[in-house]
Design an enzyme around this catalytic site. Structure first.
Site, PDB file in Angstrom:
ATOM      1  N   LYS A  24     -94.372  -8.998   1.799  1.00  0.00           N
ATOM      2  CA  LYS A  24     -93.279  -8.049   2.769  1.00  0.00           C
ATOM      3  C   LYS A  24     -92.808  -8.800   3.864  1.00  0.00           C
ATOM      4  CE  LYS A  24     -92.436  -4.873   5.698  1.00  0.00           C
ATOM      5  NZ  LYS A  24     -91.109  -5.723   5.906  1.00  0.00           N
ATOM      6  N   PRO A  25     -91.281  -8.431   3.189  1.00  0.00           N
ATOM      7  CA  PRO A  25     -91.126  -9.501   4.214  1.00  0.00           C
ATOM      8  C   PRO A  25     -90.570  -8.922   5.735  1.00  0.00           C
ATOM      9  CG  PRO A  25     -89.566  -9.610   2.572  1.00  0.00           C
ATOM     10  CD  PRO A  25     -91.065  -8.457   2.308  1.00  0.00           C
TER      11      PRO A  25
ATOM     12  N   GLU B  25    -102.093 -12.838  12.835  1.00  0.00           N
ATOM     13  CA  GLU B  25    -101.192 -13.749  13.947  1.00  0.00           C
ATOM     14  C   GLU B  25    -100.089 -13.536  14.317  1.00  0.00           C
ATOM     15  OE1 GLU B  25    -101.846 -17.295  13.517  1.00  0.00           O
ATOM     16  OE2 GLU B  25    -102.863 -17.492  11.916  1.00  0.00           O
TER      17      GLU B  25
ATOM     18  N   GLU C 135     -94.175 -11.271  25.830  1.00  0.00           N
ATOM     19  CA  GLU C 135     -93.492 -12.505  25.321  1.00  0.00           C
ATOM     20  C   GLU C 135     -91.601 -11.564  25.875  1.00  0.00           C
ATOM     21  OE1 GLU C 135     -94.046 -12.124  21.275  1.00  0.00           O
ATOM     22  OE2 GLU C 135     -94.734 -14.412  21.213  1.00  0.00           O
TER      23      GLU C 135
ATOM     24  N   CYS D 224     -93.649 -17.434  18.538  1.00  0.00           N
ATOM     25  CA  CYS D 224     -94.533 -17.723  19.461  1.00  0.00           C
ATOM     26  C   CYS D 224     -95.457 -18.162  19.718  1.00  0.00           C
ATOM     27  CB  CYS D 224     -95.922 -17.004  17.523  1.00  0.00           C
ATOM     28  SG  CYS D 224     -95.815 -18.581  16.993  1.00  0.00           S
TER      29      CYS D 224
ATOM     30  N   GLY E 294    -104.133 -12.675  18.287  1.00  0.00           N
ATOM     31  CA  GLY E 294    -104.381 -12.736  16.849  1.00  0.00           C
ATOM     32  C   GLY E 294    -106.205 -12.766  16.703  1.00  0.00           C
TER      33      GLY E 294
ATOM     34  N   TRP F 270     -89.643 -12.008  11.027  1.00  0.00           N
ATOM     35  CA  TRP F 270     -88.394 -12.664  10.574  1.00  0.00           C
ATOM     36  C   TRP F 270     -88.288 -14.240  11.590  1.00  0.00           C
ATOM     37  CZ3 TRP F 270     -86.593 -13.657  15.692  1.00  0.00           C
ATOM     38  CH2 TRP F 270     -86.959 -13.262  16.427  1.00  0.00           C
TER      39      TRP F 270
HETATM   40  P1  NAD Z   1     -93.866  -7.467  13.914  1.00  0.00           P
HETATM   41  O1  NAD Z   1     -94.613  -7.000  14.034  1.00  0.00           O
HETATM   42  O2  NAD Z   1     -92.154  -6.308  14.408  1.00  0.00           O
HETATM   43  O3  NAD Z   1     -93.376  -6.747  12.269  1.00  0.00           O
HETATM   44  C1  NAD Z   1     -93.388  -8.594  11.616  1.00  0.00           C
HETATM   45  C2  NAD Z   1     -93.959  -7.960   9.976  1.00  0.00           C
HETATM   46  O4  NAD Z   1     -94.711  -6.712   9.844  1.00  0.00           O
HETATM   47  C3  NAD Z   1     -92.363  -7.393   9.691  1.00  0.00           C
HETATM   48  O5  NAD Z   1     -92.903  -7.651   8.291  1.00  0.00           O
HETATM   49  C4  NAD Z   1     -92.380  -6.015   9.457  1.00  0.00           C
HETATM   50  O6  NAD Z   1     -91.828  -4.975   9.061  1.00  0.00           O
HETATM   51  C5  NAD Z   1     -94.411  -5.224   9.522  1.00  0.00           C
HETATM   52  N1  NAD Z   1     -94.791  -4.783   9.996  1.00  0.00           N
HETATM   53  C6  NAD Z   1     -94.228  -3.621  11.161  1.00  0.00           C
HETATM   54  N2  NAD Z   1     -94.744  -2.034  11.470  1.00  0.00           N
HETATM   55  C7  NAD Z   1     -95.309  -3.001  10.837  1.00  0.00           C
HETATM   56  C8  NAD Z   1     -96.853  -1.902  10.596  1.00  0.00           C
HETATM   57  N3  NAD Z   1     -96.498  -0.062  11.306  1.00  0.00           N
HETATM   58  N4  NAD Z   1     -97.472  -2.090   9.144  1.00  0.00           N
HETATM   59  C9  NAD Z   1     -97.357  -2.914   8.790  1.00  0.00           C
HETATM   60  N5  NAD Z   1     -96.217  -3.600   8.736  1.00  0.00           N
HETATM   61  C10 NAD Z   1     -95.527  -3.648   9.677  1.00  0.00           C
HETATM   62  O7  NAD Z   1     -93.155  -8.701  14.152  1.00  0.00           O
HETATM   63  P2  NAD Z   1     -91.792  -8.977  14.066  1.00  0.00           P
HETATM   64  O8  NAD Z   1     -90.796  -9.069  16.113  1.00  0.00           O
HETATM   65  O9  NAD Z   1     -91.402  -9.190  12.692  1.00  0.00           O
HETATM   66  O10 NAD Z   1     -91.742 -10.534  14.635  1.00  0.00           O
HETATM   67  C11 NAD Z   1     -92.016 -11.492  16.129  1.00  0.00           C
HETATM   68  C12 NAD Z   1     -93.255 -11.447  16.702  1.00  0.00           C
HETATM   69  O11 NAD Z   1     -94.039 -12.321  15.711  1.00  0.00           O
HETATM   70  C13 NAD Z   1     -93.545 -12.079  17.515  1.00  0.00           C
HETATM   71  O12 NAD Z   1     -94.511 -11.132  18.643  1.00  0.00           O
HETATM   72  C14 NAD Z   1     -94.242 -13.052  17.692  1.00  0.00           C
HETATM   73  O13 NAD Z   1     -94.342 -14.185  18.610  1.00  0.00           O
HETATM   74  C15 NAD Z   1     -94.991 -13.310  17.025  1.00  0.00           C
HETATM   75  N6  NAD Z   1     -95.168 -14.707  15.423  1.00  0.00           N
HETATM   76  C16 NAD Z   1     -96.907 -14.841  15.693  1.00  0.00           C
HETATM   77  C17 NAD Z   1     -96.252 -15.794  14.490  1.00  0.00           C
HETATM   78  C18 NAD Z   1     -98.052 -16.594  14.829  1.00  0.00           C
HETATM   79  O14 NAD Z   1     -97.907 -17.329  13.890  1.00  0.00           O
HETATM   80  N7  NAD Z   1     -98.645 -16.161  15.831  1.00  0.00           N
HETATM   81  C19 NAD Z   1     -96.018 -16.442  13.972  1.00  0.00           C
HETATM   82  C20 NAD Z   1     -94.393 -16.011  13.916  1.00  0.00           C
HETATM   83  C21 NAD Z   1     -94.345 -15.108  14.824  1.00  0.00           C
END
Ligand code: NAD
Length: 496
Positions: free
Chosen positions: A176-177, A251, A386, A285, A459, A152
């Site tokens: 899948k956003p 990532e 984090e 991140c 990652g 998000w």
């Molecule tokens: P999240 O892992 O909860 O969700 C990310 C995405 O994965 C969402 O679309 C979510 O619906 C989906 N998802 C959740 N459970 C899943 C499953 N079991 N199988 C498949 N998809 C699933 O992360 P978040 O809270 O949305 O985002 C924050 C995290 O993202 C932080 O840890 C941040 O560091 C990381 N992030 C990393 C980068 C990078 O480039 N390294 C960039 C931005 C954010």
């Protein structure tokens, strides 16, 4: 779009209501709904993947010449630019980032499509040195259906980084956003359609990741997953990918050290450290969340940093001057607060912040101020996990050896920052830091032409860069026999 309407979602070339539960996406600055939509259902996942597979097989996209695919990607970039303001305002409402930041994200998404259009039409296949009576070549083929799963915190920019190279490579994509920020992915699908992308080649499935993202990842017709999000989710996806023998790029999270050496230009260092942790309210991140300052400089540097952080303008994301908007949700703010309480329980002291701001707009949205903790050691939980919020933990260091050990003592290894006037010193230190990106005398700067990704729990794989397109293609070797005679092994006489 009016609030009473339920937004359709894009499944296999048609816009219709999702089959899942109705829910609202809300403006984090007020908690008010921005739009209502129905989440996708598991049947929608099936329809989207089947539709993408059919479009991949029959739309002719994969067979189009690279410059023809590039033409569509250039058009997508152009349409994003034409609608930049509208998209930036929608993004501001969807995830609460200040308008200045959402404008930059939209511009970045347009740049990404333009870049991968150029990468697509200039991608070279190679004739490899021949070691026999044959000509040998290495070429690339599309994979099929690619799943792009995004978080998000930076919608449209995250999606563009996956969708643009995947489409450039001739694939179909199912996005899948994040459940709470679906609006920009839906707008991107509209733009792609208008730009002439064949129907069905791109679908968008808003809703719960643990249900939809999981089903998408497991689907046999999904040939690759590109994921950005938390480390725990990333590891879950990696397990599924291992069972399917499917390539995946991840990532993930970070806990990046930012280091102020005793010869740093303090004006630059203060500005860079502030930007590194507090821009995007720390929901990044690559946030520079662990600060190491050379001990002789520690007090004067912290005094300047704290004074500057206290001046940051937290507030209405629609105001052009706002530097920090709200956090994404009430639940996320509570998680940040728990970490600050934990830091204090671990023996830390608050140098700044640590309390919700109150009054006016602050009483409605999920605001949290710039917060600085000190008096903690790198081994403590707030230094290891984090937080994903505007919380900086500052620590003095005595010598570079100890500094390097501590900076590298993290499960994460996404990014790092160094502030020093001595480029040779910074070079030596930069090479010793374990991180996918090291910024020297700058922080959080990005170029689509430079690969990005993390080591260890941050990652697997890289996005961006001219060769980023190859992440979405299979490599194939071709051998062309040039023999005048049949292969000798069979011992056949030739008829001549
Ligand atoms: P999240 O892992 O909860 O969700 C990310 C995405 O994965 C969402 O679309 C979510 O619906 C989906 N998802 C959740 N459970 C899943 C499953 N079991 N199988 C498949 N998809 C699933 O992360 P978040 O809270 O949305 O985002 C924050 C995290 O993202 C932080 O840890 C941040 O560091 C990381 N992030 C990393 C980068 C990078 O480039 N390294 C960039 C931005 C954010």
């Amino acid at each position: 779009m009016t609030l009473e309407q339920t937004l359709p979602i894009c499944i296999a070339g048609t816009w219709r209501l999702g089959g899942g539960e109705r829910y609202a996406t809300c403006y984090p600055a007020t908690g008010e709904p921005v739009a209502w939509l129905n989440a996708a259902s598991l049947d929608d996942v099936e329809a989207a993947v089947q539709g993408a597979h059919q479009a991949f097989l029959h739309s002719g996209w994969a067979q189009r010449k690279p410059h023809e695919r590039a033409t569509v990607l250039y058009r997508i970039a152009g349409l994003i630019r034409e609608r930049a303001e509208e998209l930036a305002q929608l993004q501001r409402q969807d995830n609460g980032k200040p308008i200045g930041e959402t404008r930059a994200l939209v511009a970045s998404a347009a740049g990404t499509f333009q870049f991968f259009a150029a990468a697509c039409e200039t991608l070279e296949e190679t004739i490899t040195p021949s070691r026999g009576d044959f000509v040998s070549m290495s070429v690339y083929e599309p994979m099929g259906v690619v799943a792009a799963i995004t978080p998000w915190n930076s919608p449209i920019a995250s999606e563009a980084q996956k969708v643009a190279p995947a489409l450039a490579g001739g694939n179909a994509v199912v996005i899948k956003p994040a459940e709470i920020t679906p609006l920009l992915a839906l707008q991107l699908a509209r733009i792609c359609e208008e730009a002439g992308l064949p129907k069905g080649l791109l679908s968008v499935l808003p809703g719960k990741g643990s249900v939809l993202g999981d089903a998408l990842t497991r689907h046999p017709l999904v040939k690759r997953v590109s994921f950005t999000g938390g480390t725990r989710t990333g590891k879950h996806i990696a397990h599924i990918a291992a069972d399917k023998m499917m390539p995946v790029s991840l990532e993930l999270g970070g806990k990046s050290p930012t280091i102020v050496l005793d010869d740093a230009d303090l004006d630059h260092a203060v500005a860079g450290v502030l930007y590194g942790i507090f821009s995007s309210s720390g929901e990044a991140c690559i946030a520079g969340s662990r600060l190491f300052v050379a001990r002789p400089l520690y007090e004067p540097f912290m005094a300047r940093l704290t004074a500057a952080a206290a001046q940051l303008r937290v507030g209405d994301p629609a105001d052009e001057r706002t530097q920090m908007g709200p956090l994404i949700s009430a639940a996320h703010r509570e998680s940040v607060e728990r970490y600050v309480a934990l830091g204090l329980a671990e023996g830390g002291r608050l140098r700044l912040g640590g309390e919700r701001p109150a009054g006016g707009v602050f009483d409605q949205g999920y605001f949290y101020p710039p917060t600085i903790l000190e008096g903690l050691g790198n081994h403590q939980q707030v230094c290891q996990e984090e937080i994903f919020g505007p919380v900086l933990v500052a620590m003095p260091f005595d010598n570079e050896e100890a500094l390097i050990t501590q900076a590298n003592d993290s499960l994460y290894a996404l990014a790092a920052g160094i502030w020093s006037r001595d480029y040779k010193r910074a070079w030596a230190l930069g090479r010793k830091l374990q991180a996918g990106t090291v910024w020297i005398n700058t922080y959080k700067q990005f170029s689509i032409s430079t690969p990005f990704g993390g080591w260890r729990d941050s990652g697997l794989g890289r996005e961006k860069g001219r060769l980023g397109i190859l992440q979405y293609m299979e490599q194939k070797s071709l051998y062309w026999g040039m023999n005048d005679q049949p292969l000798a092994w069979a011992g056949l006489e030739t008829g001549q």
